[in-house]
Design an enzyme around this catalytic site. Structure first.
Site, PDB file in Angstrom:
ATOM      1  N   LEU A   1     -25.209  29.386  18.530  1.00  0.00           N
ATOM      2  CA  LEU A   1     -25.937  28.970  17.330  1.00  0.00           C
ATOM      3  C   LEU A   1     -25.421  27.628  16.840  1.00  0.00           C
ATOM      4  O   LEU A   1     -24.249  27.495  16.482  1.00  0.00           O
ATOM      5  CB  LEU A   1     -25.775  30.026  16.231  1.00  0.00           C
ATOM      6  CG  LEU A   1     -26.434  29.698  14.879  1.00  0.00           C
ATOM      7  CD1 LEU A   1     -27.949  29.712  15.015  1.00  0.00           C
ATOM      8  CD2 LEU A   1     -25.986  30.674  13.813  1.00  0.00           C
TER       9      LEU A   1
ATOM     10  N   HIS B   1     -13.937  28.942  11.078  1.00  0.00           N
ATOM     11  CA  HIS B   1     -14.024  27.500  10.862  1.00  0.00           C
ATOM     12  C   HIS B   1     -14.924  27.240   9.650  1.00  0.00           C
ATOM     13  O   HIS B   1     -15.872  27.987   9.402  1.00  0.00           O
ATOM     14  CB  HIS B   1     -14.620  26.855  12.122  1.00  0.00           C
ATOM     15  CG  HIS B   1     -14.511  25.373  12.168  1.00  0.00           C
ATOM     16  ND1 HIS B   1     -15.362  24.539  11.468  1.00  0.00           N
ATOM     17  CD2 HIS B   1     -13.670  24.550  12.855  1.00  0.00           C
ATOM     18  CE1 HIS B   1     -15.051  23.285  11.719  1.00  0.00           C
ATOM     19  NE2 HIS B   1     -14.018  23.259  12.553  1.00  0.00           N
TER      20      HIS B   1
END
Length: 338
Positions: free
Chosen positions: A126, A230
Site C-alpha cells: 500500500l 513508522h
C-alpha cells in the site's frame, strides 16, 4: 474521478516511480526493475487464473486519476503467504522466572522466531503519492481490497493479515535491526530489507538467532520500537484498526513493526457491504460510499456520492460512474458507506 483497478503491463513505468518514492522499509516494492516487472506479470496471471482456493496468487492494484490518466498509488493482496518461501515473524510473549524458595516471581518479554501466519492472506504494497493523500483516496486504496476479497472469497484464506512498516530514520536505519546487525549480521538494514524484497530470504534462516531473544537484553532504542509503526504508516494502521484488525504480538523480524490480523467475516467493510442491481440515471446522492463491481480481470472500484437506501435492491448510478466501473443496467454492484 479516482478509480482502483488491476495493474496492467503498461503501468510498469508508473510502478517504478512509486517504488522509488516509497523509500526504505517498503519491502514489497523493491527498487529493482526486473523484480517489478515480475510482480506485474505475476499479478496479471493471477487475475486471469481460475482459482478455487488460495495459492501463490498475488493481486496488485493501482489507483488511477481518470482525468489525467496518472497512476498515483498501489495496493496488493497475497492470497496465501509462506507456501513457497518461509514467512517469518517474531512473536512477542512472556517467560516466567520464579522461585518459591526465594519468593521471586518475574515475567520477562521474549521474541520467538516463528512461521505462524503460513497460509494467511496478506494485505500488502500500500502506497499513495504525497499530493493525493486526501479526499478518501487512502480509504479507496485500502478498503477496495476488502470488497474484492468478499466477492471472490474462494481465492482467499479465512485469516487476513497486514505487516505494518516499523520505525526507521530518514537514512533507512532501524534501531531494532541495528541491534541484530551488531550481534548476528554484517549488513545494514536497507541491504537486508532489499534482499528480502527481491526474494533472497535464505540468509534469514542461516543467520537469525534460533532461540528466543530476551527483550530486556536488547538496546533501549531497540526495545522502544517493538510493535511501533513508522510515522508515515500511522494512518494505515488506524484505518485497519477501524476495520477490526488487532495486534496479537507478531512483529517484523527486521524493524519490529506490528502485524495486525482479522477474520474475513469480521472485517467491517465486508460486514457492511450490500449488493444492489444497477440502474443508470440522475444521481444526486448524499452518502459517501465505496462502490465496486463484482468482476475479476475487469474489477473496478471508486468512492462517490450515492443515494443509499438500505431497503432497496437497486441503486442509481450516473452514466459516467457506471462507465468508469464497467457496469451496465442490471449488473450487480457492492456498496459500503464510508
Amino acid at each position: 474521478m479516482m478509480i482502483l483497478r488491476p495493474i496492467q503491463q503498461n503501468d510498469f513505468s508508473a510502478l517504478v516511480k512509486i517504488a522509488d518514492e516509497s523509500g526504505h522499509g517498503f519491502t514489497s516494492l523493491p527498487n529493482n526493475e526486473e523484480l517489478l516487472q515480475k510482480k506485474i506479470d505475476h499479478s496479471v496471471s493471477s487475475f486471469a487464473k481460475a482459482a478455487s482456493q488460495p495459492g501463490d496468487e498475488g493481486y496488485l492494484f493501482v489507483l488511477e486519476d481518470s482525468e489525467t490518466g496518472e497512476v498515483v498509488g498501489t495496493s496488493g493482496i497475497e492470497a496465501a503467504v509462506g507456501l513457497d518461501d518461509a514467512f517469518y515473524h517474531y512473536h512477542l510473549s512472556k517467560a516466567i522466572h520464579s522461585s518459591r524458595t526465594l519468593n521471586v516471581y518475574k515475567a520477562v518479554d521474549i521474541l520467538t522466531l516463528c512461521n505462524d501466519y503460513t497460509g494467511a492472506t496478506e494485505l500488502c504494497t500500500l502506497f499513495l503519492k504525497d499530493g493525493y493523500r486526501k479526499n478518501n483516496n487512502g480509504k479507496l486504496l485500502s478498503k477496495a481490497r476488502f470488497m474484492f476479497i468478499n466477492q471472490h472469497k474462494q481465492r482467499f484464506a479465512e485469516t487476513v493479515i497486514a505487516e505494518m512498516r516499523g520505525v526507521s530514520d530518514e537514512n533507512g536505519e532501524s534501531p531494532f535491526w541495528q541491534w541484530l546487525e551488531e550481534h548476528f549480521f554484517s549488513m545494514d538494514f536497507p541491504t537486508a530489507d532489499y534482499l528480502t524484497g527481491i526474494g533472497q530470504k535464505v540468509f534469514i534462516a542461516e543467520l537469525m538467532p534460533k532461540y528466543p531473544i530476551y527483550v530486556n537484553l536488547l538496546s533501549k532504542d531497540a526495545q522502544a520500537v517493538i510493535g511501533q509503526v513508522h510515522d508515515n504508516t500511522r494512518p494505515a494502521i488506524e484505518l485497519l484498526k477501524s476495520e477490526g484488525f488487532t495486534f496479537n504480538g507478531y512483529v517484523d523480524i527486521f524493524d519490529a513493526g506490528p502485524t495486525v490480523e482479522a477474520k474475513v467475516d469480521n472485517i467491517a467493510t465486508i460486514r457492511n457491504a450490500k449488493t444492489f442491481s444497477v440502474e443508470i440515471g440522475e444521481c444526486q446522492g448524499e452518502t459517501t460510499a465505496l462502490i465496486a463491481n463484482d468482476k475479476l480481470v475487469d474489477f473496478r472500484a471508486t468512492v462517490a456520492q450515492v443515494n443509499l437506501l438500505c431497503d432497496a435492491d437497486t441503486i442509481t448510478l450516473s452514466a459516467e460512474l457506471a462507465k468508469a466501473l464497467h457496469l451496465n443496467v442490471g449488473d450487480s454492484v457492492s456498496v459500503a458507506a464510508l
